[in-house]
Scaffold this motif. Structure first.
Motif, mmCIF file in Angstrom:
data_model
loop_
_atom_site.group_PDB
_atom_site.id
_atom_site.type_symbol
_atom_site.label_atom_id
_atom_site.label_comp_id
_atom_site.label_asym_id
_atom_site.label_seq_id
_atom_site.Cartn_x
_atom_site.Cartn_y
_atom_site.Cartn_z
ATOM 1 N N HIS A 170 -0.540 16.302 -1.145
ATOM 2 C CA HIS A 170 -1.851 15.875 -0.664
ATOM 3 C C HIS A 170 -2.600 17.042 -0.012
ATOM 4 O O HIS A 170 -3.827 17.165 -0.138
ATOM 5 C CB HIS A 170 -1.686 14.721 0.345
ATOM 6 N N GLU A 171 -1.871 17.884 0.668
ATOM 7 C CA GLU A 171 -2.498 19.036 1.311
ATOM 8 C C GLU A 171 -3.080 19.986 0.267
ATOM 9 O O GLU A 171 -4.202 20.505 0.425
ATOM 10 C CB GLU A 171 -1.485 19.776 2.187
ATOM 11 N N ASN A 172 -2.324 20.208 -0.832
ATOM 12 C CA ASN A 172 -2.834 21.038 -1.917
ATOM 13 C C ASN A 172 -4.127 20.461 -2.484
ATOM 14 O O ASN A 172 -5.077 21.196 -2.777
ATOM 15 C CB ASN A 172 -1.815 21.137 -3.059
ATOM 16 N N ARG A 211 0.829 -1.213 0.000
ATOM 17 C CA ARG A 211 0.000 0.000 0.000
ATOM 18 C C ARG A 211 0.863 1.262 0.000
ATOM 19 O O ARG A 211 0.569 2.231 -0.707
ATOM 20 C CB ARG A 211 -0.940 0.010 1.212
ATOM 21 N N ALA A 212 1.910 1.250 0.791
ATOM 22 C CA ALA A 212 2.794 2.415 0.870
ATOM 23 C C ALA A 212 3.469 2.685 -0.474
ATOM 24 O O ALA A 212 3.598 3.842 -0.899
ATOM 25 C CB ALA A 212 3.840 2.201 1.957
ATOM 26 N N PHE A 213 3.901 1.614 -1.156
ATOM 27 C CA PHE A 213 4.538 1.771 -2.467
ATOM 28 C C PHE A 213 3.544 2.352 -3.465
ATOM 29 O O PHE A 213 3.873 3.277 -4.227
ATOM 30 C CB PHE A 213 5.061 0.423 -2.971
ATOM 31 N N ARG A 214 2.335 1.818 -3.469
ATOM 32 C CA ARG A 214 1.316 2.302 -4.404
ATOM 33 C C ARG A 214 1.001 3.777 -4.160
ATOM 34 O O ARG A 214 0.893 4.573 -5.105
ATOM 35 C CB ARG A 214 0.034 1.472 -4.285
ATOM 36 N N LEU A 215 0.855 4.156 -2.899
ATOM 37 C CA LEU A 215 0.554 5.546 -2.564
ATOM 38 C C LEU A 215 1.682 6.466 -3.035
ATOM 39 O O LEU A 215 1.430 7.542 -3.596
ATOM 40 C CB LEU A 215 0.338 5.699 -1.058
ATOM 41 N N ARG A 216 2.921 6.051 -2.809
ATOM 42 C CA ARG A 216 4.059 6.871 -3.225
ATOM 43 C C ARG A 216 4.112 7.003 -4.746
ATOM 44 O O ARG A 216 4.429 8.068 -5.286
ATOM 45 C CB ARG A 216 5.357 6.262 -2.695
ATOM 46 N N LEU A 217 3.772 5.908 -5.435
ATOM 47 C CA LEU A 217 3.794 5.917 -6.899
ATOM 48 C C LEU A 217 2.745 6.870 -7.463
ATOM 49 O O LEU A 217 3.053 7.717 -8.317
ATOM 50 C CB LEU A 217 3.570 4.502 -7.436
ATOM 51 N N VAL A 218 1.486 6.742 -7.024
ATOM 52 C CA VAL A 218 0.428 7.595 -7.582
ATOM 53 C C VAL A 218 0.609 9.050 -7.148
ATOM 54 O O VAL A 218 0.225 9.973 -7.881
ATOM 55 C CB VAL A 218 -0.981 7.072 -7.203
ATOM 56 N N THR A 219 1.167 9.250 -5.972
ATOM 57 C CA THR A 219 1.455 10.619 -5.535
ATOM 58 C C THR A 219 2.467 11.270 -6.473
ATOM 59 O O THR A 219 2.321 12.435 -6.868
ATOM 60 C CB THR A 219 2.003 10.627 -4.095
ATOM 61 N N HIS A 220 3.487 10.508 -6.846
ATOM 62 C CA HIS A 220 4.496 11.021 -7.774
ATOM 63 C C HIS A 220 3.894 11.298 -9.146
ATOM 64 O O HIS A 220 4.132 12.367 -9.747
ATOM 65 C CB HIS A 220 5.636 10.010 -7.915
ATOM 66 N N LEU A 221 3.071 10.373 -9.655
ATOM 67 C CA LEU A 221 2.535 10.494 -11.001
ATOM 68 C C LEU A 221 1.525 11.623 -11.138
ATOM 69 O O LEU A 221 1.512 12.345 -12.150
ATOM 70 C CB LEU A 221 1.885 9.176 -11.428
ATOM 71 N N TYR A 222 0.663 11.791 -10.141
ATOM 72 C CA TYR A 222 -0.459 12.723 -10.285
ATOM 73 C C TYR A 222 -0.333 14.008 -9.466
ATOM 74 O O TYR A 222 -1.096 14.950 -9.700
ATOM 75 C CB TYR A 222 -1.769 12.012 -9.921
ATOM 76 N N LEU A 223 0.604 14.052 -8.528
ATOM 77 C CA LEU A 223 0.757 15.258 -7.714
ATOM 78 C C LEU A 223 2.154 15.856 -7.837
ATOM 79 O O LEU A 223 2.321 16.998 -8.261
ATOM 80 C CB LEU A 223 0.443 14.943 -6.242
ATOM 81 N N SER A 224 3.160 15.087 -7.472
ATOM 82 C CA SER A 224 4.524 15.623 -7.405
ATOM 83 C C SER A 224 5.017 16.159 -8.738
ATOM 84 O O SER A 224 5.714 17.186 -8.793
ATOM 85 C CB SER A 224 5.490 14.547 -6.903
#
Length: 289
Positions: A112-114, A93-106
């Motif tokens: 996430h706050e933004n 779960r942690a890996f998936r969250l980090r991946l989608v955060t990078h792809l769609y936010l970072s």
């Protein structure tokens, strides 16, 4: 993206009845940056003493989850298979969250706050939906014994853990539907004997090879209740299973070919002759009963 399965079976240990867990998998590997390929390495691991791990999908996620789970267990050892599976799942779960955060936010300078504070709620909803539905092919099986009880745990791509010991088997990967069809057609239960389950597990894996993305190499592992460790199936037994499977397949092919020939001959007959043959067959069947 590969195939893997694990099944519980009945096994005799000297004068005592018990269980064993048998697994079969291919060696096809999936990475984030390249297509699938099949290296000469197994995708089975001993996650903890006597606890088997089978993986399907993105290898980078599994590599990270395996390392972090081993570190966690080294610091705080666990014996319960369910607990170990939950630890592994948390890292998926942690890996998936980090991946989608990078792809769609970072990549666009967001956090996430933004996202939570974004005034354009429709855009926030669209981004959230993309993150939630992002395809993430990553599954695992964690299997072993908790005390005397065999345990099968499935971890899906969302990192959700489910128990399958009541089913007697569990499968992962693109070939999973073929495995399930083979096991259910055979009416498999965990009370099947060791040798019966070995052959069925091998057969199910080989039949799953019709699915695109399933490799031809096969690894079989055994978790024996009396040994408390994960072992490769003896190579001589593995060879014999393969030989018997090939023999059975050739016999099935010959029987099917004979059936095709017989049906062709039947259909070439006039309707009256077909009716006569049917009457003879049904009358004979009633007399036998």
């Amino acid at each position: 993206m590969t195939v893997g399965l694990a099944a519980i079976c009945h096994r005799r240990y000297g004068e005592r009845d018990g269980y064993a867990i048998i697994s079969a998998s291919d060696r096809m590997i999936t990475r984030l940056d390249v297509d699938e390929y099949e290296p000469p390495t197994t995708k089975c691991a001993e996650l903890a003493p006597g606890v088997l791990l089978l993986i399907a999908g993105i290898t980078q996620a599994h590599s990270e989850a395996l390392t972090k789970t081993e570190d966690s267990l080294a610091a705080s050892p666990k014996k319960d298979v369910g607990e170990i599976a939950e630890i592994y799942a948390s890292h998926i779960r942690a890996f998936r969250l980090r991946l989608v955060t990078h792809l769609y936010l970072s990549t666009v300078g967001l956090t996430h706050e933004n996202l939570l504070n974004m005034e354009n709620r429709q855009l926030a909803s669209d981004i959230t939906n993309q993150m939630q539905t992002h395809r993430f092919d990553c599954e695992a099986i964690v299997a072993g014994f908790s005390g005397e009880s065999p345990r099968l745990r499935h971890i899906n791509s969302d990192g959700f853990v489910t128990a399958h010991e009541n089913d007697g088997f569990v499968s992962i990967g693109i070939g999973s539907s073929h495995v399930e069809s083979e096991m259910m057609t055979a009416r498999f239960t965990s009370e099947w004997l060791y040798h019966e389950t070995l052959f069925l597990a091998y057969s199910a894996k080989k039949r799953a090879e019709v699915a695109a993305g399933v490799g031809k190499s096969t690894d079989m592992m055994v978790v024996a209740q009396d040994k408390g460790r994960v072992e490769h199936l003896d190579r001589h037994a593995f060879w014999k299973i393969g030989e018997l499977f090939d023999q059975a397949r050739m016999k099935r092919d010959a029987i099917e070919q004979e059936a095709h020939s017989t049906l062709s001959g039947f259909l070439s007959k006039p309707p009256a002759a077909q009716l006569t043959e049917w009457l003879i067959a049904t009358t004979s069947s009633k007399v036998q009963r």
